[in-house]
Design an enzyme around this catalytic site. Sequence first.
Site, PDB file in Angstrom:
ATOM      1  N   LYS A 252       0.856  -1.186   0.000  1.00 53.26           N
ATOM      2  CA  LYS A 252       0.000   0.000   0.000  1.00 53.26           C
ATOM      3  C   LYS A 252       0.890   1.233   0.000  1.00 53.26           C
ATOM      4  O   LYS A 252       1.673   1.444   0.926  1.00 53.26           O
ATOM      5  CB  LYS A 252      -0.915   0.000   1.234  1.00 53.26           C
ATOM      6  CG  LYS A 252      -1.679   1.318   1.455  1.00 53.26           C
ATOM      7  CD  LYS A 252      -2.636   1.252   2.635  1.00 53.26           C
ATOM      8  CE  LYS A 252      -3.263   2.610   2.942  1.00 53.26           C
ATOM      9  NZ  LYS A 252      -4.183   2.575   4.096  1.00 53.26           N
ATOM     10  N   ASP A 257      -2.697  10.172   3.388  1.00 51.32           N
ATOM     11  CA  ASP A 257      -4.096   9.768   3.537  1.00 51.32           C
ATOM     12  C   ASP A 257      -4.838  10.808   4.368  1.00 51.32           C
ATOM     13  O   ASP A 257      -4.810  10.775   5.599  1.00 51.32           O
ATOM     14  CB  ASP A 257      -4.176   8.386   4.202  1.00 51.32           C
ATOM     15  CG  ASP A 257      -5.622   7.899   4.362  1.00 51.32           C
ATOM     16  OD1 ASP A 257      -6.518   8.530   3.763  1.00 51.32           O
ATOM     17  OD2 ASP A 257      -5.827   6.896   5.072  1.00 51.32           O
ATOM     18  N   LYS A 264     -10.341  12.875   7.640  1.00 53.44           N
ATOM     19  CA  LYS A 264      -9.866  12.537   8.973  1.00 53.44           C
ATOM     20  C   LYS A 264      -9.854  13.783   9.861  1.00 53.44           C
ATOM     21  O   LYS A 264      -9.889  14.907   9.371  1.00 53.44           O
ATOM     22  CB  LYS A 264      -8.427  11.990   8.888  1.00 53.44           C
ATOM     23  CG  LYS A 264      -8.314  10.599   8.294  1.00 53.44           C
ATOM     24  CD  LYS A 264      -6.874  10.109   8.365  1.00 53.44           C
ATOM     25  CE  LYS A 264      -6.692   8.764   7.714  1.00 53.44           C
ATOM     26  NZ  LYS A 264      -7.364   7.650   8.407  1.00 53.44           N
ATOM     27  N   ASP A 275       1.522   6.403   5.442  1.00 52.22           N
ATOM     28  CA  ASP A 275       0.553   5.439   4.918  1.00 52.22           C
ATOM     29  C   ASP A 275       1.083   4.722   3.670  1.00 52.22           C
ATOM     30  O   ASP A 275       0.355   3.975   3.029  1.00 52.22           O
ATOM     31  CB  ASP A 275      -0.778   6.156   4.626  1.00 52.22           C
ATOM     32  CG  ASP A 275      -1.993   5.262   4.829  1.00 52.22           C
ATOM     33  OD1 ASP A 275      -1.860   4.220   5.494  1.00 52.22           O
ATOM     34  OD2 ASP A 275      -3.060   5.602   4.296  1.00 52.22           O
ATOM     35  N   ASP A 334     -12.284   6.796   3.342  1.00 52.59           N
ATOM     36  CA  ASP A 334     -11.091   6.628   4.177  1.00 52.59           C
ATOM     37  C   ASP A 334     -10.635   5.160   4.230  1.00 52.59           C
ATOM     38  O   ASP A 334      -9.583   4.858   4.774  1.00 52.59           O
ATOM     39  CB  ASP A 334     -11.362   7.163   5.582  1.00 52.59           C
ATOM     40  CG  ASP A 334     -10.077   7.454   6.349  1.00 52.59           C
ATOM     41  OD1 ASP A 334      -8.989   7.414   5.731  1.00 52.59           O
ATOM     42  OD2 ASP A 334     -10.165   7.730   7.563  1.00 52.59           O
ATOM     43  N   GLU A 336      -9.365   3.504   1.878  1.00 53.85           N
ATOM     44  CA  GLU A 336      -8.842   3.598   0.510  1.00 53.85           C
ATOM     45  C   GLU A 336      -7.761   2.583   0.204  1.00 53.85           C
ATOM     46  O   GLU A 336      -7.574   2.198  -0.948  1.00 53.85           O
ATOM     47  CB  GLU A 336      -8.297   5.014   0.270  1.00 53.85           C
ATOM     48  CG  GLU A 336      -6.875   5.295   0.766  1.00 53.85           C
ATOM     49  CD  GLU A 336      -6.701   5.160   2.280  1.00 53.85           C
ATOM     50  OE1 GLU A 336      -7.723   5.255   2.985  1.00 53.85           O
ATOM     51  OE2 GLU A 336      -5.568   4.960   2.735  1.00 53.85           O
ATOM     52  N   ARG A 338      -7.400  -0.608   0.823  1.00 52.80           N
ATOM     53  CA  ARG A 338      -7.878  -1.883   0.266  1.00 52.80           C
ATOM     54  C   ARG A 338      -8.338  -1.716  -1.170  1.00 52.80           C
ATOM     55  O   ARG A 338      -8.240  -2.636  -1.971  1.00 52.80           O
ATOM     56  CB  ARG A 338      -9.004  -2.429   1.159  1.00 52.80           C
ATOM     57  CG  ARG A 338     -10.185  -1.512   1.252  1.00 52.80           C
ATOM     58  CD  ARG A 338     -11.082  -1.824   2.437  1.00 52.80           C
ATOM     59  NE  ARG A 338     -10.494  -1.407   3.710  1.00 52.80           N
ATOM     60  CZ  ARG A 338     -11.075  -1.588   4.891  1.00 52.80           C
ATOM     61  NH1 ARG A 338     -12.256  -2.181   4.955  1.00 52.80           N
ATOM     62  NH2 ARG A 338     -10.485  -1.186   6.000  1.00 52.80           N
TER      63      ARG A 338
HETATM   64  N1  BES Z   1      -4.381   4.562   6.738  1.00 56.94           N
HETATM   65  C1  BES Z   1      -5.533   4.280   7.524  1.00 56.94           C
HETATM   66  C2  BES Z   1      -5.255   3.301   8.661  1.00 56.94           C
HETATM   67  C3  BES Z   1      -4.301   3.783   9.721  1.00 56.94           C
HETATM   68  C4  BES Z   1      -4.767   4.434  10.842  1.00 56.94           C
HETATM   69  C5  BES Z   1      -2.952   3.549   9.620  1.00 56.94           C
HETATM   70  C6  BES Z   1      -3.881   4.894  11.818  1.00 56.94           C
HETATM   71  C7  BES Z   1      -2.063   3.989  10.579  1.00 56.94           C
HETATM   72  C8  BES Z   1      -2.520   4.656  11.690  1.00 56.94           C
HETATM   73  C9  BES Z   1      -6.629   3.668   6.648  1.00 56.94           C
HETATM   74  O1  BES Z   1      -6.661   4.123   5.339  1.00 56.94           O
HETATM   75  C10 BES Z   1      -7.935   4.023   7.251  1.00 56.94           C
HETATM   76  O2  BES Z   1      -8.253   5.184   7.295  1.00 56.94           O
HETATM   77  N2  BES Z   1      -8.671   3.012   7.702  1.00 56.94           N
HETATM   78  C11 BES Z   1      -9.952   3.197   8.278  1.00 56.94           C
HETATM   79  C12 BES Z   1     -10.876   2.160   7.698  1.00 56.94           C
HETATM   80  C13 BES Z   1     -12.323   2.384   8.041  1.00 56.94           C
HETATM   81  C14 BES Z   1     -12.835   3.650   7.412  1.00 56.94           C
HETATM   82  C15 BES Z   1     -13.122   1.187   7.533  1.00 56.94           C
HETATM   83  C16 BES Z   1      -9.815   3.013   9.796  1.00 56.94           C
HETATM   84  O3  BES Z   1      -9.065   2.140  10.220  1.00 56.94           O
HETATM   85  O4  BES Z   1     -10.432   3.768  10.528  1.00 56.94           O
HETATM   86 ZN    ZN Z   2      -4.880   4.736   4.571  1.00 59.31          ZN
HETATM   87 MN    MN Z   3      -7.730   5.901   5.093  1.00 57.60          MN
END
Ligand code: BES
Ligand code: ZN
Ligand code: MN
Length: 485
Positions: A252, A257, A264, A275, A334, A336, A338
């Site tokens: 990834k 992000d 966010k 990220d 968010d 994104e 996947r």
């Molecule tokens: N990049 C984030 C996950 C992340 C969070 C990595 C904190 C490192 C530190 C990812 O893209 C994300 O935002 N995931 C969401 C998914 C949800 C919207 C289903 C999450 O984990 O809140």
């Molecule tokens: Zn992310």
């Molecule tokens: Mn995200």
Amino acid sequence: MKVAVSDRPWSQLRCDVLAIPVKSSGVLDGLEALDQALDGWLREAVQLERFEGKRDAVLHLFTHGRLPASRVVLVGTGQPDDPTDAVRRAAAAAARHAQAVRATRLGLWPGSFPATPEVAAAMVEGALLGSYRYTRHKTEKKPAVEAVEVVGVRGAGAAVRRARVLAEATWFARDLVNGPPNEVNPPFLAEVARQIGRQAGLQVRVFGPPQLRRMGAGAILAVGAGSRQPPQMIVVDYRPPRPRNTYVLAGKGVTFDAGGLDIKTHEGMETMKADMAGAAAVLACLRALPALEVPHRVVGIVGAVENLLGEAAFKPGDVVRALDGQTIEITNTDAEGRVVLADCLAYGRRYRPDAVVDLATLTGAAIVALGHFAAAILGNHQELVRSLVDAGRRAGERLWELPLYEEFVEAMRGEVADWKNSGGRYGGAQKGAAFLKAFVGPHPWAHLDIAGVAFLDKQEGQAPHLPKGATGFGVRTLLRWLAEV
Ligand code: BES
Ligand code: ZN
Ligand code: MN
């Protein structure tokens, strides 16, 4: 950095700091001759300072000309379960201590630990990991360790050379992750890949928006639509003569992000330059493969993209079509990573790999589950997961398996499309993995969710060999795995 190893005795080593790992069960075990050479000052200092050899504790003394080394430093390891892990960490603590006292030549001697190639290699690995600093954008650079020499170990040349490759690959990944997101953007990652290709003799292909459109990679294009930086799918191909197996590593590479329209918070965004840590680990691995003479074909596939909020940004409710034709309903912009990986994993199928491993800072849920102390691993193949967990243990990187029940896959089925990209907050790491699973096809596959371990901005998780900021997590595990499968 100069790195050397020899069976010379410690008494002949000229350096600024001679560091020795010691166990709390016997701080002075095996150090009688050293104590004598120091006229009993070692024992004296241990008593005066009440030095108990607790993990990461340091005892520092000057030799006042009694040895060619100007300082002797004992580094505690506590009561270690795993000696390799213990000396790696102690050497990292020694390197940090050396830098704190502005010493540049670090000597390492195993002391009462076995004088094996494995121990020597772990000490070099630790010293290099511990001496890392990201100084690219600092005007004034503090002195850093310049030379590391292990003494008192015979026949460790090859093991130490390998350790050095592993540590330097980790540095490479750390530099990319620590790099500011206005510099490390998708075209930058593509350029880094091309450079790796030139230096290491690997074939590199980069697909920008026109090619991605032609290929039908609508998922990565959707995520990148809100940014002026064009998304890039980067493919780095390592092909040794007569390869045994073929492995795909997917990363990834979200270079920033912001969450997209599902934006966010300030706090949530703070570390989101990291990220792309999965992508950085994949590129760092590919770069190191020739030096390790890995006997397999390894294809690195990086989805590099910025998740921003421009006027063309993808929206909740959008339906996008991935490279393999499957459709995805965007329920949260968010989620994104996947979506980007869907195209990368689908692309990987064309190599008919013996195994696929992806690395991604995918979910906050993985951090909730395991904190900053282990990455989550999930997959569709028990033996593959087991072999990766094992490689992680040898590398000192913890991987903890979470279950990928069929129910998690069901939770990701879409209302109006084949899949949705977010399926509610509970079991979030498993649901993210379940989504990815749909794009892997029939191949053995494991997913490493490194969200909690790739970047440490708070004290938690930091250790002598894991400084603040990027850790390079995954690089050493993957390289060990690839060199040993
Ligand atoms: N990049 C984030 C996950 C992340 C969070 C990595 C904190 C490192 C530190 C990812 O893209 C994300 O935002 N995931 C969401 C998914 C949800 C919207 C289903 C999450 O984990 O809140
Ligand atoms: Zn992310
Ligand atoms: Mn995200």
